[in-house]
Design an enzyme around this catalytic site. Structure first.
Site, PDB file in Angstrom:
ATOM      1  N   ARG A  41       0.731  -1.319  -0.009  1.00  0.00           N
ATOM      2  CA  ARG A  41       0.011   0.060  -0.007  1.00  0.00           C
ATOM      3  C   ARG A  41       0.795   1.458  -0.026  1.00  0.00           C
ATOM      4  O   ARG A  41       0.672   2.383  -0.452  1.00  0.00           O
ATOM      5  CB  ARG A  41      -0.846  -0.024   1.062  1.00  0.00           C
ATOM      6  CG  ARG A  41      -1.904   1.285   1.359  1.00  0.00           C
ATOM      7  CD  ARG A  41      -2.514   1.476   2.605  1.00  0.00           C
ATOM      8  NE  ARG A  41      -3.370   0.444   3.127  1.00  0.00           N
ATOM      9  CZ  ARG A  41      -3.718   0.107   4.354  1.00  0.00           C
ATOM     10  NH1 ARG A  41      -3.087   0.944   5.277  1.00  0.00           N
ATOM     11  NH2 ARG A  41      -4.591  -0.663   4.495  1.00  0.00           N
ATOM     12  N   TYR A  42       2.093   1.141   0.637  1.00  0.00           N
ATOM     13  CA  TYR A  42       2.828   2.345   0.728  1.00  0.00           C
ATOM     14  C   TYR A  42       4.273   1.978  -0.066  1.00  0.00           C
ATOM     15  O   TYR A  42       4.478   1.094  -0.359  1.00  0.00           O
ATOM     16  CB  TYR A  42       3.396   2.594   2.259  1.00  0.00           C
ATOM     17  CG  TYR A  42       2.199   2.987   3.245  1.00  0.00           C
ATOM     18  CD1 TYR A  42       1.407   4.016   3.157  1.00  0.00           C
ATOM     19  CD2 TYR A  42       1.748   1.971   3.988  1.00  0.00           C
ATOM     20  CE1 TYR A  42       0.515   4.282   4.028  1.00  0.00           C
ATOM     21  CE2 TYR A  42       0.844   2.096   5.033  1.00  0.00           C
ATOM     22  CZ  TYR A  42       0.239   3.361   5.001  1.00  0.00           C
ATOM     23  OH  TYR A  42      -0.969   3.655   5.871  1.00  0.00           O
ATOM     24  N   ARG A  81       7.437   0.116   1.774  1.00  0.00           N
ATOM     25  CA  ARG A  81       7.015  -1.028   2.765  1.00  0.00           C
ATOM     26  C   ARG A  81       5.865  -2.000   2.412  1.00  0.00           C
ATOM     27  O   ARG A  81       4.877  -1.244   1.809  1.00  0.00           O
ATOM     28  CB  ARG A  81       7.092  -0.595   4.387  1.00  0.00           C
ATOM     29  CG  ARG A  81       6.001   0.400   4.473  1.00  0.00           C
ATOM     30  CD  ARG A  81       6.266   1.286   5.683  1.00  0.00           C
ATOM     31  NE  ARG A  81       5.371   2.368   6.204  1.00  0.00           N
ATOM     32  CZ  ARG A  81       5.015   3.353   5.617  1.00  0.00           C
ATOM     33  NH1 ARG A  81       5.617   3.846   4.422  1.00  0.00           N
ATOM     34  NH2 ARG A  81       4.082   4.245   5.964  1.00  0.00           N
ATOM     35  N   CYS A 114      -3.890 -17.688  15.185  1.00  0.00           N
ATOM     36  CA  CYS A 114      -3.680 -16.999  16.320  1.00  0.00           C
ATOM     37  C   CYS A 114      -3.892 -17.633  17.722  1.00  0.00           C
ATOM     38  O   CYS A 114      -4.403 -18.649  17.418  1.00  0.00           O
ATOM     39  CB  CYS A 114      -4.506 -15.677  16.563  1.00  0.00           C
ATOM     40  SG  CYS A 114      -4.513 -14.608  14.928  1.00  0.00           S
ATOM     41  N   CYS A 158      -9.361 -12.727  18.332  1.00  0.00           N
ATOM     42  CA  CYS A 158     -10.013 -11.202  19.123  1.00  0.00           C
ATOM     43  C   CYS A 158     -11.360 -10.983  18.145  1.00  0.00           C
ATOM     44  O   CYS A 158     -11.162 -11.142  17.239  1.00  0.00           O
ATOM     45  CB  CYS A 158      -8.843 -10.244  19.051  1.00  0.00           C
ATOM     46  SG  CYS A 158      -7.173 -10.669  19.612  1.00  0.00           S
ATOM     47  N   CYS A 166     -11.196  -8.469  15.751  1.00  0.00           N
ATOM     48  CA  CYS A 166     -10.033  -8.354  14.726  1.00  0.00           C
ATOM     49  C   CYS A 166     -10.304  -7.798  13.372  1.00  0.00           C
ATOM     50  O   CYS A 166     -11.430  -7.997  12.723  1.00  0.00           O
ATOM     51  CB  CYS A 166      -9.696  -9.731  14.479  1.00  0.00           C
ATOM     52  SG  CYS A 166      -8.458  -9.988  13.116  1.00  0.00           S
ATOM     53  N   ARG A 186      -8.985  -8.570  10.620  1.00  0.00           N
ATOM     54  CA  ARG A 186      -8.723  -9.389   9.669  1.00  0.00           C
ATOM     55  C   ARG A 186      -9.653 -10.763   9.971  1.00  0.00           C
ATOM     56  O   ARG A 186      -9.166 -11.893   9.808  1.00  0.00           O
ATOM     57  CB  ARG A 186      -7.364 -10.121   9.447  1.00  0.00           C
ATOM     58  CG  ARG A 186      -6.467  -8.808   8.865  1.00  0.00           C
ATOM     59  CD  ARG A 186      -5.619  -9.221   7.931  1.00  0.00           C
ATOM     60  NE  ARG A 186      -4.493  -7.939   7.693  1.00  0.00           N
ATOM     61  CZ  ARG A 186      -3.563  -7.586   8.207  1.00  0.00           C
ATOM     62  NH1 ARG A 186      -2.915  -8.330   9.004  1.00  0.00           N
ATOM     63  NH2 ARG A 186      -2.866  -6.444   7.747  1.00  0.00           N
ATOM     64  N   ASP A 207     -11.511  -0.182  12.762  1.00  0.00           N
ATOM     65  CA  ASP A 207     -11.724  -0.017  11.221  1.00  0.00           C
ATOM     66  C   ASP A 207     -13.114  -0.578  11.054  1.00  0.00           C
ATOM     67  O   ASP A 207     -13.773  -1.103  11.760  1.00  0.00           O
ATOM     68  CB  ASP A 207     -10.912  -1.444  10.508  1.00  0.00           C
ATOM     69  CG  ASP A 207      -9.437  -0.876  10.660  1.00  0.00           C
ATOM     70  OD1 ASP A 207      -9.095   0.288  10.302  1.00  0.00           O
ATOM     71  OD2 ASP A 207      -8.461  -1.813  10.942  1.00  0.00           O
ATOM     72  N   ASP A 247      -7.269   4.219   9.615  1.00  0.00           N
ATOM     73  CA  ASP A 247      -6.821   3.565   8.850  1.00  0.00           C
ATOM     74  C   ASP A 247      -8.109   3.720   7.614  1.00  0.00           C
ATOM     75  O   ASP A 247      -9.301   3.152   8.014  1.00  0.00           O
ATOM     76  CB  ASP A 247      -6.542   1.976   8.918  1.00  0.00           C
ATOM     77  CG  ASP A 247      -5.363   1.584   7.823  1.00  0.00           C
ATOM     78  OD1 ASP A 247      -4.984   2.114   7.009  1.00  0.00           O
ATOM     79  OD2 ASP A 247      -4.718   0.541   8.420  1.00  0.00           O
ATOM     80  N   LYS A 276      -3.174   5.216   6.769  1.00  0.00           N
ATOM     81  CA  LYS A 276      -3.243   5.513   7.982  1.00  0.00           C
ATOM     82  C   LYS A 276      -2.941   6.990   8.028  1.00  0.00           C
ATOM     83  O   LYS A 276      -2.027   7.511   7.619  1.00  0.00           O
ATOM     84  CB  LYS A 276      -2.206   4.825   8.933  1.00  0.00           C
ATOM     85  CG  LYS A 276      -2.558   3.357   9.220  1.00  0.00           C
ATOM     86  CD  LYS A 276      -1.511   2.696  10.051  1.00  0.00           C
ATOM     87  CE  LYS A 276      -1.713   1.087  10.059  1.00  0.00           C
ATOM     88  NZ  LYS A 276      -1.148   0.727   8.960  1.00  0.00           N
TER      89      LYS A 276
HETATM   90  C1  LIG Z   1      -0.118  -0.090   8.907  1.00  0.00           C
HETATM   91  C2  LIG Z   1       0.534  -0.627   7.598  1.00  0.00           C
HETATM   92  C3  LIG Z   1       1.884  -0.467   7.360  1.00  0.00           C
HETATM   93  C4  LIG Z   1       2.813   0.219   8.272  1.00  0.00           C
HETATM   94  O1  LIG Z   1       2.475   1.528   8.587  1.00  0.00           O
HETATM   95  P1  LIG Z   1       3.473   2.214   9.589  1.00  0.00           P
HETATM   96  O2  LIG Z   1       3.050   3.367   9.454  1.00  0.00           O
HETATM   97  O3  LIG Z   1       4.935   2.333   8.851  1.00  0.00           O
HETATM   98  O4  LIG Z   1       3.530   1.536  10.741  1.00  0.00           O
HETATM   99  C5  LIG Z   1       2.244  -1.047   6.078  1.00  0.00           C
HETATM  100  N1  LIG Z   1       1.449  -1.516   4.943  1.00  0.00           N
HETATM  101  C6  LIG Z   1       0.150  -1.726   5.452  1.00  0.00           C
HETATM  102  C7  LIG Z   1      -0.909  -2.230   4.320  1.00  0.00           C
HETATM  103  C8  LIG Z   1      -0.272  -1.385   6.654  1.00  0.00           C
HETATM  104  O5  LIG Z   1      -1.622  -1.477   6.963  1.00  0.00           O
HETATM  105  S1  SF4 Z   2      -6.437  -9.105  16.381  1.00  0.00           S
HETATM  106 FE1  SF4 Z   2      -6.855 -10.730  15.006  1.00  0.00          FE
HETATM  107  S2  SF4 Z   2      -4.707 -10.942  14.005  1.00  0.00           S
HETATM  108 FE2  SF4 Z   2      -4.210 -10.089  16.179  1.00  0.00          FE
HETATM  109  S3  SF4 Z   2      -4.159 -11.799  17.502  1.00  0.00           S
HETATM  110 FE3  SF4 Z   2      -6.450 -11.101  17.527  1.00  0.00          FE
HETATM  111  S4  SF4 Z   2      -7.405 -12.377  15.937  1.00  0.00           S
HETATM  112 FE4  SF4 Z   2      -5.316 -12.574  15.750  1.00  0.00          FE
END
Ligand SMILES: *Cc1c(COP(=O)(O)O)cnc(C)c1O
Ligand code: SF4
Length: 348
Positions: free
Chosen positions: A91-92, A95, A104, A108, A111, A113, A272, A309, A316
């Site tokens: 996305r960025y 990174r 996990c 949670c 979560c 995801r 989110d 986000d 973010k």
């Molecule tokens: C949060 C996130 C990051 C890391 O973001 P930082 O602000 O550098 O911690 C990188 N890629 C994705 C897709 C993210 O959601």
């Molecule tokens: S927030 Fe989601 S990915 Fe993170 S530990 Fe909990 S269930 Fe697993």
């Protein structure tokens, strides 16, 4: 790139609720559990003091998870569409995130995801991982790789070692980060053996995920200490959760408690807009109020960035309380005590 065989750790204490559904789950939550997997480590379960306390709410399925009336996207951040290869999110510019695990120690309930964790869908097969490594190798602008999931520390030591080795072999990858909730949910997993592996791949940063002061225990402290003593800087990402940690007092205790175990608060996340999690959402003003009440009142080291986000994969954004009023060259700036102070700016 050699094949990386991905194996999960075997750990008796992580299937507590899977084996004991009738023990703790109310019958009303069975339909929830069949849609969103339930798993609670024995360790985390034992932190519950009362029904409906902050620990309970994070791990026990709730019928409200089935309410899709407010937000009904399982993936509002469009992580799937930002995946040039399966399991890698780019996305960025510099990174990427790779989803190396779908498991996990506990699932949670809030979560982001939820679409993925605990399902049979493995986010990354061996050939996906190999494709991810090829992708990163051919994109020299990528110098920061974040392992996420699921929880990367659910992988067994040798799988983790192979993954880290393959990433470290890429010249332009300078930084490796691991996002993990293991120190909070299964602290015994942080062993001397694991630390010996991680320390070989520095600079390696770990962001963990404490949400409540009751999660700072002797065991989680020991896990964090082992990691810190191995030279691994620890950060923390907290999710702002209604009924769990949406008060100034809890956040103050949490953030100060984290500094006390050498974990630097990094992000405070606005929830989110993920399907099945709406009952945890707070208004944005709650997060801003919390930041105002922390900033200046406690060490700056203890104050995280409050981030949203943005939906649509826009990234973010850090939000700040509105404490500046610009009148030409005069800035009226509100201090942490609420006093307005005039600051004389220079005019260009
Ligand atoms: C949060 C996130 C990051 C890391 O973001 P930082 O602000 O550098 O911690 C990188 N890629 C994705 C897709 C993210 O959601
Ligand atoms: S927030 Fe989601 S990915 Fe993170 S530990 Fe909990 S269930 Fe697993």
């Amino acid at each position: 790139m050699g094949i990386v065989l991905i194996q999960y750790i075997k750990y008796d204490h992580i299937t507590y609720c899977e084996k004991n559904l009738n023990l703790d789950l109310k019958t009303s939550s069975y339909p929830v559990a069949s849609r969103y997997p339930v798993r609670i480590s024995k360790y985390y379960f034992d932190l519950i003091k009362d029904e409906n306390d902050a620990i309970w709410k994070q791990c026990m399925p709730d019928i409200q998870e089935l309410d899709d009336s407010c937000c009904n996207s399982p993936d509002p951040l469009e992580e799937k569409s930002l995946s040039p290869v399966p399991g890698l999110i780019h996305r960025y510019p510099d990174r990427v995130v790779i989803l190396v695990s779908s498991r996990c120690a506990m699932y949670c309930r809030f979560c982001m995801r939820k679409r993925l964790v605990g399902t049979d869908e493995n986010p990354m097969s061996e050939s996906d991982f190999s494709n991810a490594v090829d992708y990163i190798s051919s994109h020299t602008e990528i110098n920061d790789v974040i392992l996420s999931g699921g929880d990367p520390l659910m992988l067994d030591d040798s799988s983790l070692f192979s993954i880290l080795k393959a990433l470290r072999a890429i010249q332009h990858v300078k930084l490796i980060r691991i996002g993990t909730r293991i120190p909070v949910t299964l602290p015994d997993r942080v062993t001397a053996g694991l630390c010996a592996i991680l320390r070989k791949f520095q600079p390696l940063y770990i962001n963990t995920h404490f949400n409540h002061p009751d999660e700072i225990t002797e065991s989680s402290t020991t896990a964090c200490t082992l990691l810190s003593d191995s030279g691994i800087p620890l950060g923390n990402q907290t999710v702002l959760l209604k009924g769990v940690n949406d008060s100034v007092e809890i956040m103050r205790n949490l953030m100060k408690g984290l500094l006390g175990i050498r974990v630097k608060p990094y992000y405070l996340h606005q929830m989110d807009l993920v399907q099945g999690t709406a009952h945890f959402r707070t208004p944005v003003s709650t997060g801003l109020k919390i930041i105002s009440a922390l900033r200046g009142h406690i060490s700056g080291l203890a104050v995280p960035h409050f981030v949203i986000d943005l939906p649509g994969g826009k990234g973010k954004v850090a939000l700040l309380p509105n404490d500046i009023n610009i009148k030409g060259s005069k800035l009226l700036i509100r201090t942490y005590t609420g006093e307005e102070v005039v600051y004389e700016d220079i005019l260009e």
